[in-house]
Design a protein around this motif. Structure first.
Motif, mmCIF file in Angstrom:
data_model
loop_
_atom_site.group_PDB
_atom_site.id
_atom_site.type_symbol
_atom_site.label_atom_id
_atom_site.label_comp_id
_atom_site.label_asym_id
_atom_site.label_seq_id
_atom_site.Cartn_x
_atom_site.Cartn_y
_atom_site.Cartn_z
ATOM 1 N N ASP A 166 0.833 -1.202 0.000
ATOM 2 C CA ASP A 166 0.000 0.000 0.000
ATOM 3 C C ASP A 166 0.869 1.253 0.000
ATOM 4 O OD1 ASP A 166 -2.105 -1.727 0.092
ATOM 5 O OD2 ASP A 166 -2.771 -1.178 2.116
ATOM 6 N N ILE A 167 1.975 1.199 0.723
ATOM 7 C CA ILE A 167 2.906 2.343 0.745
ATOM 8 C C ILE A 167 3.594 2.469 -0.611
ATOM 9 C CG2 ILE A 167 4.893 3.351 1.918
ATOM 10 C CD1 ILE A 167 2.327 3.087 3.632
ATOM 11 N N ALA A 168 3.978 1.337 -1.178
ATOM 12 C CA ALA A 168 4.612 1.353 -2.500
ATOM 13 C C ALA A 168 3.655 1.915 -3.552
ATOM 14 C CB ALA A 168 5.065 -0.052 -2.879
ATOM 15 N N ALA A 227 5.998 -7.955 6.415
ATOM 16 C CA ALA A 227 4.762 -7.295 5.972
ATOM 17 C C ALA A 227 4.896 -5.787 5.821
ATOM 18 C CB ALA A 227 3.645 -7.606 6.964
ATOM 19 N N VAL A 228 5.869 -5.165 6.520
ATOM 20 C CA VAL A 228 5.881 -3.699 6.563
ATOM 21 C C VAL A 228 7.242 -3.090 6.208
ATOM 22 C CG1 VAL A 228 3.953 -3.503 8.173
ATOM 23 C CG2 VAL A 228 6.281 -3.783 9.064
ATOM 24 N N LYS A 229 8.129 -3.878 5.646
ATOM 25 C CA LYS A 229 9.420 -3.376 5.188
ATOM 26 C C LYS A 229 9.697 -3.962 3.807
ATOM 27 C CE LYS A 229 12.049 -5.131 8.454
ATOM 28 N NZ LYS A 229 11.165 -5.930 9.289
ATOM 29 N N PRO A 288 17.755 0.674 -1.673
ATOM 30 C CA PRO A 288 17.108 1.467 -0.624
ATOM 31 C C PRO A 288 15.965 0.712 0.055
ATOM 32 C CG PRO A 288 17.376 2.752 -2.645
ATOM 33 C CD PRO A 288 17.687 1.328 -2.987
ATOM 34 N N ASN A 289 15.691 1.088 1.298
ATOM 35 C CA ASN A 289 14.643 0.448 2.098
ATOM 36 C C ASN A 289 13.392 1.322 2.144
ATOM 37 O OD1 ASN A 289 16.499 -1.703 3.227
ATOM 38 N ND2 ASN A 289 17.514 0.142 3.976
ATOM 39 N N LEU A 290 12.235 0.686 1.999
ATOM 40 C CA LEU A 290 10.956 1.393 2.036
ATOM 41 C C LEU A 290 10.190 1.027 3.296
ATOM 42 C CD1 LEU A 290 8.842 3.208 0.574
ATOM 43 C CD2 LEU A 290 7.930 1.091 -0.451
ATOM 44 N N VAL A 291 9.784 2.058 4.062
ATOM 45 C CA VAL A 291 8.915 1.865 5.218
ATOM 46 C C VAL A 291 7.868 2.990 5.198
ATOM 47 C CG1 VAL A 291 10.512 0.565 6.686
ATOM 48 C CG2 VAL A 291 10.627 3.063 6.652
ATOM 49 N N GLN A 292 7.298 3.328 6.349
ATOM 50 C CA GLN A 292 6.232 4.336 6.391
ATOM 51 C C GLN A 292 6.308 5.113 7.690
ATOM 52 O OE1 GLN A 292 2.215 2.322 7.255
ATOM 53 N NE2 GLN A 292 3.564 0.551 6.891
ATOM 54 N N THR A 293 5.644 6.277 7.692
ATOM 55 C CA THR A 293 5.490 7.027 8.930
ATOM 56 C C THR A 293 4.210 6.562 9.633
ATOM 57 O OG1 THR A 293 4.103 8.801 8.039
ATOM 58 C CG2 THR A 293 6.486 9.026 7.739
ATOM 59 N N LEU A 294 3.974 7.065 10.822
ATOM 60 C CA LEU A 294 2.730 6.750 11.523
ATOM 61 C C LEU A 294 1.514 7.209 10.730
ATOM 62 C CD1 LEU A 294 3.666 7.682 15.214
ATOM 63 C CD2 LEU A 294 3.376 5.386 14.264
ATOM 64 N N ASP A 295 1.694 8.217 9.874
ATOM 65 C CA ASP A 295 0.613 8.723 9.037
ATOM 66 C C ASP A 295 0.616 8.067 7.659
ATOM 67 O OD1 ASP A 295 -1.631 10.424 8.806
ATOM 68 O OD2 ASP A 295 -0.467 11.852 7.614
ATOM 69 N N ILE A 318 11.838 6.414 2.657
ATOM 70 C CA ILE A 318 12.939 5.630 2.086
ATOM 71 C C ILE A 318 14.163 5.865 2.970
ATOM 72 C CG2 ILE A 318 14.372 5.234 0.059
ATOM 73 C CD1 ILE A 318 12.071 6.243 -1.659
ATOM 74 N N ILE A 319 14.601 4.819 3.638
ATOM 75 C CA ILE A 319 15.663 4.928 4.640
ATOM 76 C C ILE A 319 16.849 4.088 4.187
ATOM 77 C CG2 ILE A 319 16.258 4.538 7.056
ATOM 78 C CD1 ILE A 319 13.392 4.941 7.805
ATOM 79 N N HIS A 320 18.024 4.737 4.049
ATOM 80 C CA HIS A 320 19.140 4.005 3.460
ATOM 81 C C HIS A 320 20.460 4.689 3.769
ATOM 82 C CE1 HIS A 320 21.196 2.163 -0.305
ATOM 83 N NE2 HIS A 320 21.097 1.234 0.652
ATOM 84 N N GLY A 321 21.406 3.921 4.305
ATOM 85 C CA GLY A 321 22.731 4.448 4.630
ATOM 86 C C GLY A 321 22.698 5.251 5.909
#
Length: 553
Positions: free
Chosen positions: A17-19, A34-36, A251-258, A263-266
């Motif tokens: 859903d985030i993607a 499920a979430v990363k 790169p890594n994909l995650v989400q905020t609380l909202d 995208i978190i990487h390095g």
């Protein structure tokens, strides 16, 4: 509730859903549960110059707290809430500060990226891969010497240390190879923290696997007995090291609380490295979103400057606006108020300490990019103190400042800031680099000292002066410079708060990082392997029988 309780109470969306928000289909991500997920490269999207890039930086960090990552996340959520297609691009946390003192890098309160525990601990294993690749090279170097030393490496001039992603002062200086002929050649060695590894910088500056391998091949590992540099290319192991990083480069994909895409990487530290998340992560976000919020580590004198002068030329995109985070508490601390008295209103101390904010705003304005100030509000701040800062920014600096409450209210606490950032990012601007690429290392260091720190000049100690001559002879004297300096002061003395003047920056050693493409200048007593505090954060952590983590912030 504290940060971890807020995070654990959140209902996260499935990672697809985030993607979908970024128009990434199932074939373009590799789920890690499920979430990363990892994002497969290369990514198709619109040209990066069609997107708006927002750099979040701050004043010098203090024990009072600033909340730069929290504001970064909250601003991303706020931009999404006012109807902008937004992505956040952040660094990964190091276990060193997580288990030590500083904490994690996922924001706080209702402005967090989640799953907070995973991101702050092992995440997708990128840091482990970097540690293994770095130490594999160290083992290959010592094996080469043991097996005959065909490259004529001088064991006394090997500059490639080992690394560990935890603060461990006992490993700063070590002796290896003890135990006789079968246990290697004895020599002095030491450990850095993983985030200081040149491989970390290379990962964060590489454009693809080929670029990664080429950069790794250029790493200087030491010198021969006749003082000639030896590289990974000479050792013929660039391919093997790249193999170990084939997944870490994604790169890594995650989400905020909202549920804003993040995208978190390095994760290089900004006080001992260049302090920015990967070019690939930021570029991917720019291709897929219209507004990208990213940050530079520590204050504008470190991560902010290095984003502009080291990352921007590789990324090929300059920030459209800079958000500079400040807090009333931190500025009162800069004005001389002890930490235990910061909750009392003190306009005189605030006026004395606001000079630190002035210096950072002006240093960022030199790049020709619009600056907006975010005042990250704490519950003890008074309306008079907040209004003083807003008025001072307008009257003294000519910039807009906004009271933000993202810890308590998430994106809703930064909607006015978000609207101002959109306006600022739409302003015409002409980016001006701090120094020209052809300038010498000395000129570049002096430019940073005078224009960013507000000091007089750089002073090279004898070892650094000798190294500078060697670097010039090797043709390395026109590379960008990465200043390794205390994060707590604009000077190289952590105790000099506010906006000190008439000081010199003392460079004790220069380290070639040819794979990363810059020279590191070690100043003052900055350490590349931190130590743990008297009461490490690890002492407060625990886990229940059902796997619930407690005490993680």
């Amino acid at each position: 509730m504290n940060d971890i309780e807020i995070s654990q109470a959140a209902v996260m969306s499935p990672i697809q859903d985030i993607a979908d928000q970024l128009d990434l289909n199932g074939d373009q991500i590799e789920p890690y549960g499920a979430v990363k997920a990892k994002i497969k490269l290369p990514v198709a999207g619109h040209p990066i110059d069609q997107s708006h890039l927002i750099l979040v930086t701050s004043i010098n960090p203090t024990p009072a707290g600033e909340g730069k990552s929290t504001v970064t996340v909250g601003l991303g959520d706020a931009l999404k809430q006012i109807g902008k297609k937004t992505a956040i691009a952040l660094r990964e946390p190091s276990l060193g500060p997580v288990m030590g003192l500083k904490g994690g890098a996922t924001g706080g309160g209702y402005a967090q990226v989640v799953p907070m525990e995973d991101i702050n601990l092992h995440f997708t294993g990128d840091f482990h891969a970097l540690t293994e690749a770095h130490d594999t090279l160290a083992a290959l170097i010592d094996n080469h010497i043991q097996q005959g030393n065909e490259l004529n490496l001088d064991p006394r001039q090997i500059i490639w240390k080992r690394v560990l992603d935890i603060n461990d002062r006992a490993l700063r200086q070590t002796v290896i190879g003890l135990g006789g002929r079968t246990s290697g050649v004895p020599r002095q060695d030491g450990f850095d923290i993983t985030v200081a590894s040149e491989l970390m910088a290379i990962l964060c500056l590489s454009r693809n696997l080929s670029d990664l391998k080429q950069r790794i091949s250029q790493i200087v590992i030491g010198y021969t007995y006749d003082k000639q540099p030896v590289t990974v290319s000479d050792l013929k192991v660039a391919g093997a090291l790249t193999v170990l990083l084939k997944d870490a480069i994604k790169p890594n994909l995650v989400q905020t609380l909202d549920h804003t895409p993040a995208i978190i990487h390095g994760g290089p530290f900004a006080n001992i490295a260049h302090g920015c998340n990967s070019v690939l992560a930021t570029e991917t976000a720019l291709k897929l979103a219209d507004y990208v919020v990213t940050e530079g580590g520590f204050g504008a004198d470190l991560g902010g400057e290095k984003f502009m002068d080291i990352k921007t030329p590789v990324l090929g995109k300059t920030p459209d606006a800079v958000v500079l985070v400040a807090t009333v508490r931190a500025l009162k601390y800069n004005g001389g108020v002890p930490k235990d008295q910061l909750e009392t209103e003190n306009l005189a101390a605030l006026q004395a300490g606001v000079v630190n904010l002035h210096r950072h705003v002006r240093s960022m304005q030199q790049y020709g990019v619009p600056v907006v100030v975010a005042v990250n509000r704490f519950t003890s701040d008074t309306d008079q103190e907040i209004q003083f800062l807003i008025d001072d920014c307008r009257d003294t600096l000519g910039v807009n400042a906004f009271d933000t409450t993202v810890w308590a209210h998430g994106g809703q606490g930064a909607t006015r800031l978000a609207e101002a950032v959109v306006q600022a990012a739409d302003q015409p601007s002409t980016f001006k680099p701090l120094y020209e690429p052809q300038a010498t290392l000395t000129d570049k260091m002096n430019a940073i000292v005078t224009k960013i720190y507000g000091g007089r000049k750089v002073v090279l100690e004898p070892k650094a002066a000798r190294q500078l001559k060697t670097f010039a002879a090797n043709g390395w004297d026109h590379l960008p410079v990465c200043m390794a300096k205390t994060q707590y002061s604009l000077s190289d003395d952590a105790k000099k708060l506010g906006a000190p003047a008439d000081f010199d920056i003392h460079v004790r050693e220069l380290v070639p990082k040819l794979g990363a493409g810059f020279i590191v200048a070690l100043t003052g007593n900055v350490l590349t392997m931190p130590g743990l505090p008297k009461h490490p954060a690890a002492l407060d952590m625990d886990i229940t029988e059902d796997g619930t983590i407690t005490g993680l912030f």
